[in-house]
Write a protein that holds these residues in place. Sequence first.
Motif, PDB file in Angstrom:
ATOM      1  N   SER A 264      59.347  21.797  51.410  1.00 37.99           N
ATOM      2  CA  SER A 264      60.049  21.363  50.206  1.00 37.99           C
ATOM      3  C   SER A 264      59.088  21.023  49.076  1.00 37.99           C
ATOM      4  CB  SER A 264      60.937  20.152  50.501  1.00 37.99           C
ATOM      5  OG  SER A 264      60.152  19.080  50.995  1.00 37.99           O
ATOM      6  N   SER A 265      57.807  20.903  49.375  1.00 44.53           N
ATOM      7  CA  SER A 265      56.792  20.614  48.359  1.00 44.53           C
ATOM      8  C   SER A 265      55.539  21.407  48.674  1.00 44.53           C
ATOM      9  CB  SER A 265      56.450  19.116  48.312  1.00 44.53           C
ATOM     10  OG  SER A 265      57.592  18.349  48.032  1.00 44.53           O
ATOM     11  N   ALA A 266      54.728  21.622  47.638  1.00 42.34           N
ATOM     12  CA  ALA A 266      53.467  22.339  47.833  1.00 42.34           C
ATOM     13  C   ALA A 266      52.396  21.708  46.969  1.00 42.34           C
ATOM     14  CB  ALA A 266      53.635  23.815  47.477  1.00 42.34           C
ATOM     15  N   VAL A 267      51.188  21.607  47.524  1.00 43.44           N
ATOM     16  CA  VAL A 267      50.037  21.107  46.783  1.00 43.44           C
ATOM     17  C   VAL A 267      48.991  22.213  46.746  1.00 43.44           C
ATOM     18  CG1 VAL A 267      48.162  19.435  46.709  1.00 43.44           C
ATOM     19  CG2 VAL A 267      50.439  18.706  47.409  1.00 43.44           C
ATOM     20  N   ALA A 268      48.639  22.643  45.560  1.00 46.26           N
ATOM     21  CA  ALA A 268      47.652  23.706  45.404  1.00 46.26           C
ATOM     22  C   ALA A 268      46.263  23.172  45.700  1.00 46.26           C
ATOM     23  CB  ALA A 268      47.715  24.266  43.989  1.00 46.26           C
ATOM     24  N   LEU A 269      45.467  23.956  46.412  1.00 45.57           N
ATOM     25  CA  LEU A 269      44.078  23.581  46.676  1.00 45.57           C
ATOM     26  C   LEU A 269      43.143  24.393  45.788  1.00 45.57           C
ATOM     27  CD1 LEU A 269      43.995  23.149  50.550  1.00 45.57           C
ATOM     28  CD2 LEU A 269      44.377  21.444  48.782  1.00 45.57           C
ATOM     29  N   ALA A 270      42.784  25.602  46.229  1.00 52.56           N
ATOM     30  CA  ALA A 270      41.790  26.356  45.472  1.00 52.56           C
ATOM     31  C   ALA A 270      41.857  27.828  45.836  1.00 52.56           C
ATOM     32  CB  ALA A 270      40.386  25.810  45.751  1.00 52.56           C
ATOM     33  N   SER A 271      41.209  28.635  45.021  1.00 52.33           N
ATOM     34  CA  SER A 271      41.082  30.060  45.298  1.00 52.33           C
ATOM     35  C   SER A 271      39.730  30.320  45.936  1.00 52.33           C
ATOM     36  CB  SER A 271      41.206  30.863  44.005  1.00 52.33           C
ATOM     37  OG  SER A 271      40.166  30.501  43.096  1.00 52.33           O
ATOM     38  N   ALA A 272      39.588  31.489  46.544  1.00 56.33           N
ATOM     39  CA  ALA A 272      38.318  31.855  47.161  1.00 56.33           C
ATOM     40  C   ALA A 272      38.245  33.362  47.344  1.00 56.33           C
ATOM     41  CB  ALA A 272      38.159  31.164  48.518  1.00 56.33           C
ATOM     42  N   GLN A 273      37.037  33.849  47.466  1.00 59.60           N
ATOM     43  CA  GLN A 273      36.794  35.234  47.844  1.00 59.60           C
ATOM     44  C   GLN A 273      35.739  35.247  48.934  1.00 59.60           C
ATOM     45  OE1 GLN A 273      36.093  36.620  43.643  1.00 59.60           O
ATOM     46  NE2 GLN A 273      37.346  38.355  44.284  1.00 59.60           N
ATOM     47  N   ASP A 274      35.909  36.149  49.904  1.00 64.42           N
ATOM     48  CA  ASP A 274      34.895  36.272  50.956  1.00 64.42           C
ATOM     49  C   ASP A 274      34.281  37.662  50.912  1.00 64.42           C
ATOM     50  OD1 ASP A 274      36.983  37.757  51.929  1.00 64.42           O
ATOM     51  OD2 ASP A 274      37.027  36.824  53.897  1.00 64.42           O
ATOM     52  N   HIS A 275      33.182  37.793  51.610  1.00 64.81           N
ATOM     53  CA  HIS A 275      32.444  39.050  51.669  1.00 64.81           C
ATOM     54  C   HIS A 275      32.877  39.766  52.947  1.00 64.81           C
ATOM     55  CE1 HIS A 275      29.989  37.333  48.468  1.00 64.81           C
ATOM     56  NE2 HIS A 275      29.805  36.264  49.232  1.00 64.81           N
ATOM     57  N   LYS A 276      33.698  40.812  52.805  1.00 62.67           N
ATOM     58  CA  LYS A 276      34.321  41.436  53.972  1.00 62.67           C
ATOM     59  C   LYS A 276      33.555  42.645  54.504  1.00 62.67           C
ATOM     60  CE  LYS A 276      37.817  40.695  55.648  1.00 62.67           C
ATOM     61  NZ  LYS A 276      38.185  39.890  56.830  1.00 62.67           N
ATOM     62  N   ALA A 277      33.322  43.647  53.641  1.00 60.80           N
ATOM     63  CA  ALA A 277      32.692  44.880  54.114  1.00 60.80           C
ATOM     64  C   ALA A 277      31.264  44.623  54.569  1.00 60.80           C
ATOM     65  CB  ALA A 277      32.718  45.938  53.016  1.00 60.80           C
ATOM     66  N   VAL A 278      30.845  45.323  55.616  1.00 60.60           N
ATOM     67  CA  VAL A 278      29.558  45.042  56.241  1.00 60.60           C
ATOM     68  C   VAL A 278      28.381  45.515  55.398  1.00 60.60           C
ATOM     69  CG1 VAL A 278      29.443  47.196  57.559  1.00 60.60           C
ATOM     70  CG2 VAL A 278      28.329  45.121  58.460  1.00 60.60           C
ATOM     71  N   GLY A 279      28.581  46.544  54.570  1.00 63.56           N
ATOM     72  CA  GLY A 279      27.469  47.112  53.818  1.00 63.56           C
ATOM     73  C   GLY A 279      27.405  46.650  52.381  1.00 63.56           C
ATOM     74  N   ASP A 280      26.244  46.850  51.763  1.00 62.16           N
ATOM     75  CA  ASP A 280      26.081  46.525  50.351  1.00 62.16           C
ATOM     76  C   ASP A 280      27.036  47.362  49.513  1.00 62.16           C
ATOM     77  OD1 ASP A 280      24.099  44.728  50.942  1.00 62.16           O
ATOM     78  OD2 ASP A 280      22.450  46.131  50.555  1.00 62.16           O
ATOM     79  N   GLY A 281      27.491  46.795  48.397  1.00 60.28           N
ATOM     80  CA  GLY A 281      28.408  47.517  47.540  1.00 60.28           C
ATOM     81  C   GLY A 281      29.782  47.680  48.135  1.00 60.28           C
ATOM     82  N   ASP A 282      30.181  46.760  49.018  1.00 57.95           N
ATOM     83  CA  ASP A 282      31.497  46.813  49.664  1.00 57.95           C
ATOM     84  C   ASP A 282      31.709  48.126  50.409  1.00 57.95           C
ATOM     85  OD1 ASP A 282      32.271  44.270  48.849  1.00 57.95           O
ATOM     86  OD2 ASP A 282      33.042  45.003  46.935  1.00 57.95           O
ATOM     87  N   THR A 283      30.735  48.512  51.194  1.00 58.17           N
ATOM     88  CA  THR A 283      30.839  49.735  51.977  1.00 58.17           C
ATOM     89  C   THR A 283      30.887  49.404  53.466  1.00 58.17           C
ATOM     90  OG1 THR A 283      28.423  49.984  52.032  1.00 58.17           O
ATOM     91  CG2 THR A 283      29.613  51.092  50.246  1.00 58.17           C
ATOM     92  N   GLY A 284      31.444  50.340  54.255  1.00 60.96           N
ATOM     93  CA  GLY A 284      31.497  50.167  55.694  1.00 60.96           C
ATOM     94  C   GLY A 284      32.725  49.405  56.136  1.00 60.96           C
ATOM     95  N   PRO A 285      32.856  49.205  57.448  1.00 62.62           N
ATOM     96  CA  PRO A 285      34.033  48.538  58.003  1.00 62.62           C
ATOM     97  C   PRO A 285      34.075  47.056  57.661  1.00 62.62           C
ATOM     98  CG  PRO A 285      32.393  48.904  59.713  1.00 62.62           C
ATOM     99  CD  PRO A 285      31.904  49.632  58.500  1.00 62.62           C
TER     100      PRO A 285
END
Length: 355
Positions: A264-285
Amino acid sequence: MTRALSASAMLLQLRQMPTQGIANRPATNTAIYVQWNVCASAQFCKRQGRVLAAAAGLQQTNVMLVGNGGREHALAWKLSQSELCQQVFVAPGNPGTAAEPKAQNIAVDVSDHAAVIEFCRGNDVGLVMIGPEAPLVAGLADDLSAAGIRTFGPSKAAAQLEGSKKFMKDICKKYNIPTAAYETFSDPAAAKHYIQQQGAPIVVKASGLAAGKGVIVAQTVKEACQAVDDMLIGAVFGDAGSEIVVEEYLEGEEASFFALVDGSSAVALASAQDHKAVGDGDTGPNTGGMGAYSPAPVVTPDIQQQVCVCSCMASCHLLCIAGKGSHKSTHHAAQQGQGLQSQTQGGCEHTAWHL
């Protein structure tokens, strides 16, 4: 590296404060999955936690922290600083959590809910915090709450938002929350036919929990069809890949936004981004995540406003699944954006929505 939500005092307040406002909402009714590797302002949380603790006359308590990853280390680090936390038991923990003041790793099988409950009762645990997705999807929070043990974490029903990509996508579709076009499949031939119709690039996702590695961003139809075979026939992700989501490819940055919600209520915390792809330049799995930063610059105030209203809609739907509210009234309120309040405390702005 991001740091976790601070001040166990504020968390305790979610169950104990009988006063008005967001702080008195019961944490066990959490209706949207919350990841624990990002926090709002540490200074604000610490100051607010002390105020709430003093108002309620709270005493020191032992805390059990479930998990063994980086987010649990961050939580143990911050919990150890709380004046209300006497000792932190981390199950199973890691070398980082073991090095934190007040923290102790314990050999309790968290998949054995009865064993977790027994440990809590035998060690005067006043609060359990569950970090990883798998125990939440398995219903650990439900069983702890049923045993009368204060627990911070969503119910099994609410955790479906993380535990099933199909469930989450269906929620978005039902409530017109913007999401990439998709279809779900358990039959390899049907999935491949759809991929051939859509073309590439295209995204193939294991619907279940795959430790952050169950997403293949295929640049060709051949690569996408191979991902289908790997998941549905080869079972590379086990049961998590027994059902897949084939999704439209979207170009651009991806960011996460975090909130505490009780239905019934919500409290906003924060945004975030993580580093997912295994290779430089967002390449690979994709990996399970190799560090993160918060806040995410791509999440502007306008985007944050839009994301938070959408989150309210998902929260309301899960509240109805749990049988705790009126579907019609809560959904209407979410659509209208009623009760949106932006407040500034201690120099840090946070937003709360009351339906």
